[in-house]
Design a protein around this motif. Structure first.
Motif, PDB file in Angstrom:
ATOM      1  N   GLY A 125       0.788  -1.244   0.000  1.00  0.00           N
ATOM      2  CA  GLY A 125       0.000   0.000   0.000  1.00  0.00           C
ATOM      3  C   GLY A 125       0.804   1.270   0.000  1.00  0.00           C
ATOM      4  N   TRP A 126       2.121   1.178  -0.050  1.00  0.00           N
ATOM      5  CA  TRP A 126       2.934   2.410  -0.118  1.00  0.00           C
ATOM      6  C   TRP A 126       2.875   2.918  -1.555  1.00  0.00           C
ATOM      7  CZ3 TRP A 126       4.282   4.174   4.541  1.00  0.00           C
ATOM      8  CH2 TRP A 126       4.316   3.259   5.596  1.00  0.00           C
ATOM      9  N   GLU A 127       2.647   4.235  -1.699  1.00  0.00           N
ATOM     10  CA  GLU A 127       2.399   4.785  -3.028  1.00  0.00           C
ATOM     11  C   GLU A 127       3.621   5.484  -3.601  1.00  0.00           C
ATOM     12  OE1 GLU A 127      -1.612   6.515  -1.302  1.00  0.00           O
ATOM     13  OE2 GLU A 127      -1.586   6.778  -3.503  1.00  0.00           O
ATOM     14  N   PRO A 128       4.160   4.993  -4.733  1.00  0.00           N
ATOM     15  CA  PRO A 128       5.314   5.652  -5.340  1.00  0.00           C
ATOM     16  C   PRO A 128       5.039   7.145  -5.551  1.00  0.00           C
ATOM     17  CG  PRO A 128       4.877   3.571  -6.446  1.00  0.00           C
ATOM     18  CD  PRO A 128       3.728   3.803  -5.492  1.00  0.00           C
ATOM     19  N   GLY A 129       6.025   7.950  -5.116  1.00  0.00           N
ATOM     20  CA  GLY A 129       5.893   9.404  -5.285  1.00  0.00           C
ATOM     21  C   GLY A 129       5.081  10.083  -4.197  1.00  0.00           C
ATOM     22  N   LYS A 130       4.409   9.318  -3.363  1.00  0.00           N
ATOM     23  CA  LYS A 130       3.645   9.913  -2.243  1.00  0.00           C
ATOM     24  C   LYS A 130       4.197   9.426  -0.906  1.00  0.00           C
ATOM     25  CE  LYS A 130      -0.849  10.508  -2.152  1.00  0.00           C
ATOM     26  NZ  LYS A 130      -2.295  10.157  -2.265  1.00  0.00           N
ATOM     27  N   THR A 131       4.297   8.114  -0.750  1.00  0.00           N
ATOM     28  CA  THR A 131       4.816   7.565   0.516  1.00  0.00           C
ATOM     29  C   THR A 131       5.954   6.576   0.278  1.00  0.00           C
ATOM     30  OG1 THR A 131       3.124   5.842   0.418  1.00  0.00           O
ATOM     31  CG2 THR A 131       2.607   7.806   1.747  1.00  0.00           C
ATOM     32  N   LEU A 132       6.262   6.342  -0.986  1.00  0.00           N
ATOM     33  CA  LEU A 132       7.356   5.424  -1.353  1.00  0.00           C
ATOM     34  C   LEU A 132       8.282   6.135  -2.340  1.00  0.00           C
ATOM     35  CD1 LEU A 132       8.733   2.635  -1.439  1.00  0.00           C
ATOM     36  CD2 LEU A 132       7.069   1.983  -3.217  1.00  0.00           C
ATOM     37  N   PHE A 133       9.578   6.175  -1.990  1.00  0.00           N
ATOM     38  CA  PHE A 133      10.531   6.933  -2.814  1.00  0.00           C
ATOM     39  C   PHE A 133      11.819   6.140  -2.980  1.00  0.00           C
ATOM     40  CE2 PHE A 133       8.081  10.841  -2.637  1.00  0.00           C
ATOM     41  CZ  PHE A 133       7.398  10.761  -1.420  1.00  0.00           C
ATOM     42  N   PRO A 134      12.590   6.469  -4.018  1.00  0.00           N
ATOM     43  CA  PRO A 134      13.948   5.933  -4.074  1.00  0.00           C
ATOM     44  C   PRO A 134      14.714   6.408  -2.827  1.00  0.00           C
ATOM     45  CG  PRO A 134      13.329   6.973  -6.158  1.00  0.00           C
ATOM     46  CD  PRO A 134      12.244   7.316  -5.162  1.00  0.00           C
ATOM     47  N   ILE A 135      15.729   5.669  -2.452  1.00  0.00           N
ATOM     48  CA  ILE A 135      16.401   5.914  -1.172  1.00  0.00           C
ATOM     49  C   ILE A 135      16.814   7.374  -0.979  1.00  0.00           C
ATOM     50  CG2 ILE A 135      18.514   5.400   0.133  1.00  0.00           C
ATOM     51  CD1 ILE A 135      18.217   2.471  -0.754  1.00  0.00           C
ATOM     52  N   GLU A 136      17.461   7.982  -1.977  1.00  0.00           N
ATOM     53  CA  GLU A 136      17.982   9.351  -1.775  1.00  0.00           C
ATOM     54  C   GLU A 136      16.854  10.361  -1.592  1.00  0.00           C
ATOM     55  OE1 GLU A 136      21.964   9.159  -4.504  1.00  0.00           O
ATOM     56  OE2 GLU A 136      21.565  10.920  -3.269  1.00  0.00           O
TER      57      GLU A 136
END
Ligand SMILES: NC(=O)C1=CN([C@@H]2O[C@H](COP(=O)(O)OP(=O)(O)OC[C@H]3O[C@@H](n4cnc5c(N)ncnc54)[C@H](O)[C@@H]3O)[C@@H](O)[C@H]2O)C=CC1
Ligand SMILES: CC(=O)[C@](C)(O)C(=O)O
Ligand SMILES: [Mg+2]
Ligand SMILES: [Mg+2]
Length: 350
Positions: free
Chosen positions: A74-85
Motif C-alpha cells: 500500500g505504499w504509493e510511489p511518489g507519495k509515501t514510497l521513494f527511491p532511497i535518496e
C-alpha cells in the motif's frame, strides 16, 4: 520512566502507560519518518507507524523485489514510497533499516542527507559499535538513537495487529538536539513495542549477536540435531524422534514457559520428568558454558561482526544463505517435521 526490579536489579523501563500513543504522536507531529529498507524490520515498523498515525515514508531501491513488496503493502510511489535518496532528503528522522552489511555500502549516501537536527535511528547497535569495520560514524549535530525489537519484524507486525506488542530495547548514542529521549521513546511506542528497556548500542549488539548464535537460533538447532541423531541412531523412528525433540516443545511446553516460567512448565509435567530435568539441566549448562564463553568472546572481539560483514557483503550472499537454509529444510529432522506439522488437526485439509 518506571523502575522495574528484574531478579534483584532495578532497571529503567518505559511503558505505554507513562508514554501513551497520544504523547508519542505529539512528540513526532512535525517529523517525517523515512524508513530506509523494506526487508523484515522495515515493513513491520513502517506499517505499524502508519497505522499509529505517524507521518512515515519508505525509501527503497527502485526496480527491486522489496520495492514491489512495498507497493503491494500500500505504499504509493511518489507519495509515501521513494527511491532511497529522495526519502533521505525528505526525512527528518532516518530509520536505517537496510541489512547490517547493506548499511555499510549505502552509508556514504546516507551521510550526505544527515542535516543538523535530524535523527539517525537504528534497530541494531552493529553499525555504530563496530565503526572501525563499518565506517559508520555519524556527524556530531544529529541525534543517534536505537529501538531494537526483541524479535522478528514479522512478529512485530503480527503482534501489533493482534493488539499486543513485542518488547524492544532503546538507546541514545548521541543527543544533539536535547530531544533524543522523547524521539526514541516516541518511535519505540510508534513501531509497536510493548515496553522499552534501556540499553546501550554496544550492549545491544553484543547481547543480540550472542542470542541469535546461541539459544534463540544457533544453539537450539544444535541441541535439536544432537538429540534427534542420538534417538535415531538408537532405532527410534523419525516421527518419534521429531516429536520428542521439537514438536512437543513448540506445541505444548514452550507456551507453558512463556505463560509462567520454567518451574511452571516443569510443574505441569510428570514427576518422573521433573526429577530427570532437575538432575540433567546443570550438566547441559556446564557442557555448553565453554561454548557460550567462546561465542561471547568472538562477539566482543568483533570477529562475528566481521564474519557477517564479509559473508553478507558478497553479491551472491542471498543465494548462499538460501542454499544453507535449503540444506536445513531438507535434513531428515526437518523433513520429518514437515510431515508432523501437516498432521496437526488445524492443518488437516477440510
Ligand atoms: N530481521 C529482524 O527481524 C531484525 C532485524 N534487526 C535489525 O534491523 C535492521 C534491518 O534488518 P532486516 O530487516 O532483517 O534487513 P534485511 O536483511 O531484510 O535487509 C533489509 C533491506 O536491505 C536491502 N539491502 C541489503 N543490502 C543492500 C545494499 N547494499 N543496498 C541497498 N539495499 C540493500 C535488502 O534488499 C532489504 O530490502 C538490521 O540492522 C538488523 O540487524 C533487528 C531486530 C530484528
Ligand atoms: C529477530 C532478531 O531479534 C534477531 C535474531 O536478532 C535478528 O533477526 O537479527
Ligand atoms: Mg535480536
Ligand atoms: Mg540480530
Amino acid at each position: 520512566m518506571a523502575k522495574i526490579n528484574f531478579g534483584g536489579t532495578e532497571e529503567n523501563v518505559v511503558t505505554r502507560e507513562e508514554f501513551p500513543l497520544a504523547k508519542a504522536q505529539e512528540v513526532l507531529k512535525d517529523e517525517t519518518i523515512a524508513v530506509i529498507g523494506y526487508g523484515v524490520q522495515g515493513p513491520g515498523q513502517a506499517l505499524n507507524l502508519k497505522d499509529n498515525g505517524f507521518n512515515v515514508i519508505v525509501g527503497q531501491r527502485k526496480d527491486s523485489k522489496t520495492w514491489d513488496k512495498a507497493v503491494a503493502d500500500g505504499w504509493e510511489p511518489g507519495k509515501t514510497l521513494f527511491p532511497i535518496e529522495e526519502a533521505l532528503d525528505k526525512g527528518t528522522i532516518i530509520q536505517y533499516l537496510l541489512s547490517d552489511a547493506g548499511q555499510i555500502a549505502v552509508w556514504p549516501t546516507v551521510e550526505k542527507y544527515l542535516k543538523p537536527g535530524k535523527a539517525l535511528y537504528f534497530s541494531h547497535g552493529f553499525g555504530v559499535t563496530y565503526k572501525e569495520r563499518t565506517g559508520i560514524i555519524p556527524p556530531k549535530d544529529v541525534d543517534v538513537i536505537l529501538v531494537a525489537p526483541k524479535g522478528s519484524g514479522t512478529s512485530l507486525r503480527r503482534m501489533f495487529l493482534e493488539g499486543r506488542g513485542l518488547n524492544s530495547s532503546y538507546a541514545i548514542f548521541q543527543d544533539a538536539t536535547g530531544k533524543a529521549f522523547d524521539r526514541v521513546v516516541a518511535l519505540g511506542i510508534g513501531v509497536g513495542s510493548g515496553y522499552l528497556f534501556e540499553t546501550t548500542f554496544q550492549k545491544e549488539v553484543y547481547s543480540d549477536l550472542t542470542g541469535e548464535r546461541g539459544t534463540l537460533m544457533g544453539a537450539i538447532q544444535g541441541i535439536f540435531a544432537a538429540q534427534y541423531e542420538v534417538l535415531r541412531s538408537n532405532g527410534h523412528s523419525p516421527s518419534e524422534a521429531f516429536n520428542e525433540t521439537v514438536e512437543e516443545l513448540t506445541q505444548s511446553l514452550m507456551p507453558l514457559v512463556a505463560e509462567n516460567g520454567m518451574d511452571w512448565m516443569y510443574a505441569n509435567c510428570s514427576t518422573t520428568a521433573q526429577r530427570g530435568a532437575l538432575d540433567w539441566w546443570k550438566k547441559f549448562r556446564d557442557a555448553s558454558m565453554p561454548v557460550f564463553k567462546e561465542l561471547y568472546s568472538e562477539v566482543a572481539k568483533g570477529n562475528e561482526a566481521q564474519r557477517s560483514i564479509d559473508a553478507n557483503s558478497q553479491s551472491d550472499y542471498r543465494v548462499k544463505l538460501e542454499e544453507e537454509l535449503k540444506e536445513l529444510r531438507e535434513s531428515e529432522m526437518w523433513n520429518a517435521g514437515a510431515a508432523v506439522r501437516q498432521l496437526r488437526p488445524e492443518n488437516q485439509k477440510k
